[in-house]
Design a protein around this motif. Structure first.
Motif, PDB file in Angstrom:
ATOM      1  N   GLY A 314      11.293   5.479  -7.989  1.00  0.00           N
ATOM      2  CA  GLY A 314      11.792   6.077  -6.758  1.00  0.00           C
ATOM      3  C   GLY A 314      10.727   6.525  -5.785  1.00  0.00           C
ATOM      4  O   GLY A 314      11.045   6.942  -4.671  1.00  0.00           O
ATOM      5  N   PHE A 315       9.473   6.459  -6.177  1.00  0.00           N
ATOM      6  CA  PHE A 315       8.381   6.905  -5.319  1.00  0.00           C
ATOM      7  C   PHE A 315       7.403   5.761  -5.061  1.00  0.00           C
ATOM      8  O   PHE A 315       7.212   4.888  -5.910  1.00  0.00           O
ATOM      9  CB  PHE A 315       7.612   8.060  -5.967  1.00  0.00           C
ATOM     10  CG  PHE A 315       8.466   9.248  -6.285  1.00  0.00           C
ATOM     11  CD1 PHE A 315       8.860  10.121  -5.284  1.00  0.00           C
ATOM     12  CD2 PHE A 315       8.890   9.484  -7.580  1.00  0.00           C
ATOM     13  CE1 PHE A 315       9.661  11.211  -5.568  1.00  0.00           C
ATOM     14  CE2 PHE A 315       9.690  10.577  -7.878  1.00  0.00           C
ATOM     15  CZ  PHE A 315      10.082  11.441  -6.867  1.00  0.00           C
ATOM     16  N   ILE A 316       6.772   5.796  -3.893  1.00  0.00           N
ATOM     17  CA  ILE A 316       5.639   4.914  -3.626  1.00  0.00           C
ATOM     18  C   ILE A 316       4.389   5.627  -4.136  1.00  0.00           C
ATOM     19  O   ILE A 316       4.204   6.823  -3.904  1.00  0.00           O
ATOM     20  CB  ILE A 316       5.524   4.594  -2.128  1.00  0.00           C
ATOM     21  CG1 ILE A 316       6.753   3.804  -1.672  1.00  0.00           C
ATOM     22  CG2 ILE A 316       4.252   3.800  -1.842  1.00  0.00           C
ATOM     23  CD1 ILE A 316       6.763   3.455  -0.197  1.00  0.00           C
ATOM     24  N   ARG A 317       3.548   4.886  -4.830  1.00  0.00           N
ATOM     25  CA  ARG A 317       2.345   5.470  -5.404  1.00  0.00           C
ATOM     26  C   ARG A 317       1.182   5.378  -4.418  1.00  0.00           C
ATOM     27  O   ARG A 317       1.102   4.464  -3.607  1.00  0.00           O
ATOM     28  CB  ARG A 317       1.991   4.763  -6.715  1.00  0.00           C
ATOM     29  CG  ARG A 317       3.107   4.848  -7.756  1.00  0.00           C
ATOM     30  CD  ARG A 317       2.795   4.055  -9.003  1.00  0.00           C
ATOM     31  NE  ARG A 317       1.737   4.698  -9.770  1.00  0.00           N
ATOM     32  CZ  ARG A 317       0.509   4.233  -9.903  1.00  0.00           C
ATOM     33  NH1 ARG A 317       0.167   3.111  -9.278  1.00  0.00           N
ATOM     34  NH2 ARG A 317      -0.376   4.874 -10.617  1.00  0.00           N
ATOM     35  N   SER A 318       0.301   6.334  -4.512  1.00  0.00           N
ATOM     36  CA  SER A 318      -0.859   6.389  -3.627  1.00  0.00           C
ATOM     37  C   SER A 318      -1.722   5.145  -3.799  1.00  0.00           C
ATOM     38  O   SER A 318      -1.849   4.593  -4.902  1.00  0.00           O
ATOM     39  CB  SER A 318      -1.684   7.634  -3.947  1.00  0.00           C
ATOM     40  OG  SER A 318      -2.776   7.770  -3.057  1.00  0.00           O
ATOM     41  N   PRO A 329      -5.588   9.224  -6.649  1.00  0.00           N
ATOM     42  CA  PRO A 329      -4.855   8.132  -7.308  1.00  0.00           C
ATOM     43  C   PRO A 329      -3.584   8.580  -8.024  1.00  0.00           C
ATOM     44  O   PRO A 329      -2.728   7.746  -8.325  1.00  0.00           O
ATOM     45  CB  PRO A 329      -5.882   7.573  -8.298  1.00  0.00           C
ATOM     46  CG  PRO A 329      -6.881   8.667  -8.488  1.00  0.00           C
ATOM     47  CD  PRO A 329      -6.944   9.380  -7.190  1.00  0.00           C
ATOM     48  N   GLN A 330      -3.444   9.866  -8.323  1.00  0.00           N
ATOM     49  CA  GLN A 330      -2.233  10.360  -8.964  1.00  0.00           C
ATOM     50  C   GLN A 330      -1.112  10.667  -7.966  1.00  0.00           C
ATOM     51  O   GLN A 330       0.000  11.003  -8.357  1.00  0.00           O
ATOM     52  CB  GLN A 330      -2.531  11.635  -9.758  1.00  0.00           C
ATOM     53  CG  GLN A 330      -3.511  11.468 -10.892  1.00  0.00           C
ATOM     54  CD  GLN A 330      -3.762  12.789 -11.603  1.00  0.00           C
ATOM     55  OE1 GLN A 330      -2.869  13.613 -11.754  1.00  0.00           O
ATOM     56  NE2 GLN A 330      -4.999  12.996 -12.018  1.00  0.00           N
ATOM     57  N   GLY A 331      -1.409  10.579  -6.681  1.00  0.00           N
ATOM     58  CA  GLY A 331      -0.446  10.954  -5.658  1.00  0.00           C
ATOM     59  C   GLY A 331       0.753  10.022  -5.599  1.00  0.00           C
ATOM     60  O   GLY A 331       0.668   8.832  -5.904  1.00  0.00           O
ATOM     61  N   PHE A 332       1.874  10.570  -5.169  1.00  0.00           N
ATOM     62  CA  PHE A 332       3.094   9.778  -5.020  1.00  0.00           C
ATOM     63  C   PHE A 332       4.021  10.468  -4.025  1.00  0.00           C
ATOM     64  O   PHE A 332       3.977  11.684  -3.864  1.00  0.00           O
ATOM     65  CB  PHE A 332       3.817   9.602  -6.364  1.00  0.00           C
ATOM     66  CG  PHE A 332       4.254  10.894  -7.004  1.00  0.00           C
ATOM     67  CD1 PHE A 332       5.543  11.385  -6.823  1.00  0.00           C
ATOM     68  CD2 PHE A 332       3.376  11.630  -7.780  1.00  0.00           C
ATOM     69  CE1 PHE A 332       5.951  12.576  -7.403  1.00  0.00           C
ATOM     70  CE2 PHE A 332       3.776  12.828  -8.377  1.00  0.00           C
ATOM     71  CZ  PHE A 332       5.072  13.303  -8.182  1.00  0.00           C
ATOM     72  N   GLY A 342       6.675  12.832   2.869  1.00  0.00           N
ATOM     73  CA  GLY A 342       6.510  13.892   1.894  1.00  0.00           C
ATOM     74  C   GLY A 342       5.789  13.309   0.705  1.00  0.00           C
ATOM     75  O   GLY A 342       6.060  12.169   0.316  1.00  0.00           O
ATOM     76  N   PHE A 343       4.834  14.052   0.141  1.00  0.00           N
ATOM     77  CA  PHE A 343       4.175  13.543  -1.062  1.00  0.00           C
ATOM     78  C   PHE A 343       3.623  14.671  -1.907  1.00  0.00           C
ATOM     79  O   PHE A 343       3.459  15.803  -1.461  1.00  0.00           O
ATOM     80  CB  PHE A 343       3.093  12.503  -0.732  1.00  0.00           C
ATOM     81  CG  PHE A 343       1.815  13.007  -0.099  1.00  0.00           C
ATOM     82  CD1 PHE A 343       0.855  13.700  -0.842  1.00  0.00           C
ATOM     83  CD2 PHE A 343       1.534  12.734   1.226  1.00  0.00           C
ATOM     84  CE1 PHE A 343      -0.342  14.122  -0.268  1.00  0.00           C
ATOM     85  CE2 PHE A 343       0.357  13.155   1.822  1.00  0.00           C
ATOM     86  CZ  PHE A 343      -0.590  13.853   1.065  1.00  0.00           C
ATOM     87  N   ALA A 344       3.360  14.313  -3.185  1.00  0.00           N
ATOM     88  CA  ALA A 344       2.768  15.235  -4.151  1.00  0.00           C
ATOM     89  C   ALA A 344       1.420  14.701  -4.601  1.00  0.00           C
ATOM     90  O   ALA A 344       1.254  13.485  -4.781  1.00  0.00           O
ATOM     91  CB  ALA A 344       3.685  15.391  -5.359  1.00  0.00           C
TER      92      ALA A 344
END
Length: 380
Positions: A314-318, A329-332, A342-344
């Motif tokens: 459900g998320f696009i990865r960094s 690199p852990q961001g999504f 929006g991202f984490a």
């Protein structure tokens, strides 16, 4: 342009970067928020919430964030997985028998990472279908995929919401909006939600195109693909029905449940959700399932987006690309058409949200959000 809000000590440069988007990039109403380790370190807003510049933009103003809605829906799906009600690798049809038409093997994981082949309605549907939640879910259930499920990666701009949302309702045994309020809105004190009715804030911003398009960060090849094949999956994904691309300020659009595209959130909302996903002990999803959602599930040149993309659940990865760089690199996260994002970033315990009323044409983040992200990471 008067800028409202605050930046924590050491982050004052974000104020100038945000103001620069109004001076140089065409923003007329926008907000930006950042949480780090559970604390709000930046919340800025400015401009007007309507095209007549009569209503001021406030901290709890909601804007249509388009596909940034998908990340919120993904959280609701993963919550059902964490609760043991949904198995990512069991056929969707086991939970939703009508869904089996031409796609009996499709799994929730494939829906989430865009490998189901269910990218668009294959037959022309009526324009008002998108405003009828139950009818849209029925149409998705009876629709056949465009290619063999699991064989290709193809982003589903709108059907993602009805297919995944319909599945969530069936395993949770309650309406999607009720589940959202119970599992996300109340715990995190969110202002907005899917559609724009029945939420804490009644401050809804009107959206309109940027008066001067921003320079693109990459080629957006979707338009060319649509022109090359008007009946192909890319064209049908964005224009069947044509109402998908029209009327986003209308009462019909705001009153409907189109969870892949009509989420109305504040920047503070997006920062709150992703801020929770970025910390070790989240109130909304156990760390194990956050890690599973952000782990790469599919990677390649997407048949609809016409670009190289890595998807989690459900998320696009960094990635290293500026318009998809969600921290390290852990961001999504998930950008939305027009410029919202929006991202984490779990590495820095950071959650970010940006919303705007002026819609750009970039495929992912545009220069406004990218500029803010670059300044933020220069301060960490």
């Amino acid at each position: 342009m008067e800028i409202y809000g605050f930046c924590a000590p050491g982050f004052e440069a974000l104020y100038d970067a945000f103001a620069g988007n109004f001076r140089e990039c065409g923003d007329t109403g926008a907000a930006f928020a950042v949480r780090q380790h559970g604390e709000l370190i930046c919340s800025l807003w400015a401009g007007s919430a309507d095209r007549g510049a009569e209503r001021p933009f406030t901290e709890d103003t909601l804007a249509n964030v388009f596909s940034s809605s998908k990340g919120i829906l993904a959280v609701l799906a993963m919550q059902q997985v964490a609760a043991g009600k949904l198995d990512l690798d069991r056929p969707v049809a086991d939970y939703w028998p009508e869904f089996a038409t031409g796609k009996a093997s499709v799994t929730p994981r494939q829906l989430l990472c865009h490998r189901s082949g269910l990218v668009a309605f294959r037959e022309r549907v009526k324009d008002n279908l998108i405003y009828d939640w139950q009818a849209a879910c029925r149409e998705v259930a009876r629709s056949a995929p465009w290619w063999a499920p699991g064989s290709e990666q193809g982003y589903a701009p709108f059907l993602y919401g009805w297919s995944l949302g319909g599945l969530i309702e069936r395993v949770a045994e309650k309406p999607l909006l009720e589940l959202y309020r119970e599992m996300l809105a109340k715990p995190l004190n969110l202002d907005g939600g899917f559609g724009a009715n029945g939420h804490r804030s009644q401050r809804i911003a009107d959206v309109s195109p940027l008066k001067q398009p921003l320079p693109e960060l990459r080629e957006n090849a979707i338009g060319r693909a649509i022109k090359e094949d008007r009946k192909g999956p890319v064209a049908m994904a964005f224009s069947n029905p044509v109402s998908l691309m029209m009327g986003t300020n209308s009462a019909e659009w705001r009153g409907a449940l189109i969870p892949a595209a009509n989420g109305h959130f504040s920047a503070r909302d997006l920062a709150a959700v992703y801020g929770e996903l970025a910390i070790e002990k989240s109130e909304i999803l156990p760390r194990h399932w956050v890690d599973e959602a952000s782990r790469e599930q599919s990677h390649g040149r997407d048949k609809v987006l016409q670009a190289e993309v890595s998807f989690g659940c459900g998320f696009i990865r960094s990635s290293s690309a500026a318009d998809l760089r969600f921290g390290g690199p852990q961001g999504f996260g998930h950008p939305g058409a027009g410029g919202s994002v929006g991202f984490a970033d779990p590495e820095h315990g950071l959650g970010l949200g940006y919303i705007t009323t002026r819609l750009g044409q970039s495929l992912f983040m545009d220069r406004r959000a990218v500029g803010l992200v670059d300044v933020l990471y220069g301060l960490l």
